[in-house]
Write an enzyme that holds these catalytic residues in place. Structure first.
Site, PDB file in Angstrom:
ATOM      1  N   SER A   7      -3.814  -3.468 -12.755  1.00  0.00           N
ATOM      2  CA  SER A   7      -2.915  -2.313 -12.679  1.00  0.00           C
ATOM      3  C   SER A   7      -2.001  -2.307 -13.898  1.00  0.00           C
ATOM      4  CB  SER A   7      -2.063  -2.391 -11.416  1.00  0.00           C
ATOM      5  OG  SER A   7      -0.967  -1.494 -11.549  1.00  0.00           O
ATOM      6  N   HIS A  32      -6.861   0.021 -13.622  1.00  0.00           N
ATOM      7  CA  HIS A  32      -6.239   0.721 -12.489  1.00  0.00           C
ATOM      8  C   HIS A  32      -4.983   1.442 -12.969  1.00  0.00           C
ATOM      9  CE1 HIS A  32      -5.492   1.176  -8.112  1.00  0.00           C
ATOM     10  NE2 HIS A  32      -4.207   1.024  -8.414  1.00  0.00           N
ATOM     11  N   ASP A  34      -1.870   3.773 -11.889  1.00  0.00           N
ATOM     12  CA  ASP A  34      -1.067   4.205 -10.741  1.00  0.00           C
ATOM     13  C   ASP A  34      -0.264   5.444 -11.093  1.00  0.00           C
ATOM     14  OD1 ASP A  34      -1.571   2.246  -8.642  1.00  0.00           O
ATOM     15  OD2 ASP A  34      -0.723   0.787 -10.045  1.00  0.00           O
ATOM     16  N   MET A  36       2.273   8.275  -9.764  1.00  0.00           N
ATOM     17  CA  MET A  36       3.251   8.508  -8.680  1.00  0.00           C
ATOM     18  C   MET A  36       4.097   9.718  -9.026  1.00  0.00           C
ATOM     19  SD  MET A  36       4.515   4.621  -7.952  1.00  0.00           S
ATOM     20  CE  MET A  36       3.384   3.226  -8.106  1.00  0.00           C
ATOM     21  N   HIS A  65      -5.424   5.921  -9.272  1.00  0.00           N
ATOM     22  CA  HIS A  65      -4.886   5.886  -7.904  1.00  0.00           C
ATOM     23  C   HIS A  65      -3.759   6.907  -7.809  1.00  0.00           C
ATOM     24  CE1 HIS A  65      -2.579   3.153  -4.787  1.00  0.00           C
ATOM     25  NE2 HIS A  65      -2.964   4.296  -4.253  1.00  0.00           N
ATOM     26  N   MET A  67      -0.917   8.603  -6.126  1.00  0.00           N
ATOM     27  CA  MET A  67       0.081   8.543  -5.054  1.00  0.00           C
ATOM     28  C   MET A  67       0.938   9.793  -5.200  1.00  0.00           C
ATOM     29  SD  MET A  67       0.753   4.485  -5.359  1.00  0.00           S
ATOM     30  CE  MET A  67      -0.041   4.466  -6.966  1.00  0.00           C
ATOM     31  N   MET A 138      -4.120  -0.409   1.039  1.00  0.00           N
ATOM     32  CA  MET A 138      -2.865  -0.886   0.457  1.00  0.00           C
ATOM     33  C   MET A 138      -2.398  -2.136   1.195  1.00  0.00           C
ATOM     34  SD  MET A 138      -2.244   1.157  -2.043  1.00  0.00           S
ATOM     35  CE  MET A 138      -0.743   0.279  -2.500  1.00  0.00           C
ATOM     36  N   GLY A 143       4.278   2.343  -4.203  1.00  0.00           N
ATOM     37  CA  GLY A 143       5.490   2.782  -4.904  1.00  0.00           C
ATOM     38  C   GLY A 143       5.913   1.842  -6.024  1.00  0.00           C
ATOM     39  N   GLY A 146       4.837  -5.742  -7.845  1.00  0.00           N
ATOM     40  CA  GLY A 146       5.615  -6.950  -7.631  1.00  0.00           C
ATOM     41  C   GLY A 146       6.059  -7.206  -6.201  1.00  0.00           C
ATOM     42  N   ASP A 176      -5.053  -3.396  -2.848  1.00  0.00           N
ATOM     43  CA  ASP A 176      -4.052  -3.148  -3.878  1.00  0.00           C
ATOM     44  C   ASP A 176      -2.675  -3.534  -3.365  1.00  0.00           C
ATOM     45  OD1 ASP A 176      -2.534  -2.126  -5.950  1.00  0.00           O
ATOM     46  OD2 ASP A 176      -3.081  -0.031  -5.610  1.00  0.00           O
ATOM     47  N   GLY A 177      -2.064  -4.504  -4.068  1.00  0.00           N
ATOM     48  CA  GLY A 177      -0.698  -4.884  -3.745  1.00  0.00           C
ATOM     49  C   GLY A 177      -0.553  -6.368  -3.469  1.00  0.00           C
ATOM     50  N   SER A 199       1.315  -7.414 -11.267  1.00  0.00           N
ATOM     51  CA  SER A 199       2.289  -8.387 -11.778  1.00  0.00           C
ATOM     52  C   SER A 199       1.701  -9.792 -11.920  1.00  0.00           C
ATOM     53  CB  SER A 199       3.536  -8.393 -10.905  1.00  0.00           C
ATOM     54  OG  SER A 199       3.185  -8.502  -9.560  1.00  0.00           O
TER      55      SER A 199
HETATM   56  C1  DX5 Z   1       1.648   0.020  -5.851  1.00  0.00           C
HETATM   57  C2  DX5 Z   1       0.494   0.211  -6.794  1.00  0.00           C
HETATM   58  C3  DX5 Z   1      -0.175  -1.045  -7.186  1.00  0.00           C
HETATM   59  C4  DX5 Z   1       0.713  -2.021  -7.895  1.00  0.00           C
HETATM   60  C5  DX5 Z   1       0.124  -3.388  -7.799  1.00  0.00           C
HETATM   61  O1  DX5 Z   1       2.044   1.264  -5.376  1.00  0.00           O
HETATM   62  O2  DX5 Z   1      -0.487   1.040  -6.213  1.00  0.00           O
HETATM   63  O3  DX5 Z   1      -1.338  -0.778  -7.935  1.00  0.00           O
HETATM   64  O4  DX5 Z   1       0.892  -1.696  -9.236  1.00  0.00           O
HETATM   65  O5  DX5 Z   1       1.015  -4.266  -8.358  1.00  0.00           O
HETATM   66  P1  DX5 Z   1       1.154  -5.762  -7.877  1.00  0.00           P
HETATM   67  O6  DX5 Z   1      -0.146  -6.424  -8.131  1.00  0.00           O
HETATM   68  O7  DX5 Z   1       2.274  -6.291  -8.705  1.00  0.00           O
HETATM   69  O8  DX5 Z   1       1.495  -5.720  -6.400  1.00  0.00           O
HETATM   70 ZN    ZN Z   2      -2.508   1.200  -7.184  1.00  0.00          ZN
END
Ligand code: DX5
Ligand code: ZN
Length: 218
Positions: A7, A32, A34, A36, A65, A67, A138, A143, A146, A176-177, A199
């Site tokens: 990500s 990946h 993200d 938002m 992805h 969101m 998820m 959002g 980390g 993811d997460g 992260s």
């Molecule tokens: C959260 C994202 C993830 C996030 C993952 O909303 O969809 O893709 O960046 O980050 P880590 O691996 O740090 O949880």
């Molecule tokens: Zn994501």
């Protein structure tokens, strides 16, 4: 072999090209991205022009992805920008509009994904089964990067693995997460085959090694 989809939310945005080239050289399977909108989730990240810019510097599949609320409004533009897999959220609109969004994505020749937030049960994916190439579970509240991995999502992953194996074995199952090399093992044991890592991967002293360790998971 399990796939790794780093990500770029955890990348250095000033040096995004450098970081993406490094991910590619380190053996990443996907990138990946993200997206938002500040409404579906309480954060705003990157949008269509950035996807188009990334498209120019890598041939790795872009795993985008979304969101965002009412993704139907934007899916064609994200496909045109260069997404290879475009994932919408089950919670982001009505079933009817989400089905329409998936049809538009497929019509562009792009792979479709549907994601579920932690509180959303696996049955919420039932209406989309024939129109999905990927399911994204998820393992944090969407959002922010980390956050702590939610191991209590593993029953959902197991349930979906069973459904995929029976109904459509080609569908990818992504988590993811909070994924690191330890939690990745838990996810793969539960049936996931694509691991998003932000992260933990960017903090790892040796990116290639991090990716190799996940690839080595069965
Ligand atoms: C959260 C994202 C993830 C996030 C993952 O909303 O969809 O893709 O960046 O980050 P880590 O691996 O740090 O949880
Ligand atoms: Zn994501």
């Amino acid at each position: 072999m399990s796939k790794v989809s780093p990500s770029i939310l955890s990348a250095d945005f000033v040096n995004l090209e450098r970081d993406i080239r490094h991910l590619q050289a380190s053996g990443a399977d996907y990138i990946h991205v993200d997206v938002m909108d500040g409404i579906f989730v309480p954060n705003i990240t990157i949008g269509i022009p950035v996807v188009a810019a990334i498209r120019k510097i890598t041939d790795l599949p872009l795993d985008v992805h979304l969101m965002i609320t009412e993704p139907l409004r934007y899916v064609e533009r994200f496909c045109d920008a260069g997404a290879d897999i475009l994932t919408i959220h089950a919670e982001a609109d009505t079933v009817e509009n989400n089905l329409e969004a998936l049809r538009h994505i497929r019509a562009k020749g792009v792979r479709t994904g549907v994601s579920v937030k932690p509180a959303t049960p696996p049955e919420a994916l039932d209406p989309y089964m024939d129109l999905m190439d990927l399911i994204l579970v998820m393992t944090v509240e969407p959002g922010f990067g980390g956050q702590k991995f939610m191991e209590d999502m593993m029953p959902k992953v197991r349930t979906l693995r069973k459904i995929i194996d029976v109904r459509s074995p080609g569908v990818e199952l992504e988590v993811d997460g909070g994924v690191n090399t330890e939690t990745a093992r838990i996810c793969v044991d539960a049936g996931a085959n694509v691991l998003v890592a932000g992260s933990a991967l960017f903090k790892a002293p040796d990116t290639s090694r991090f990716i190799r360790e996940i690839h080595a998971l069965p």
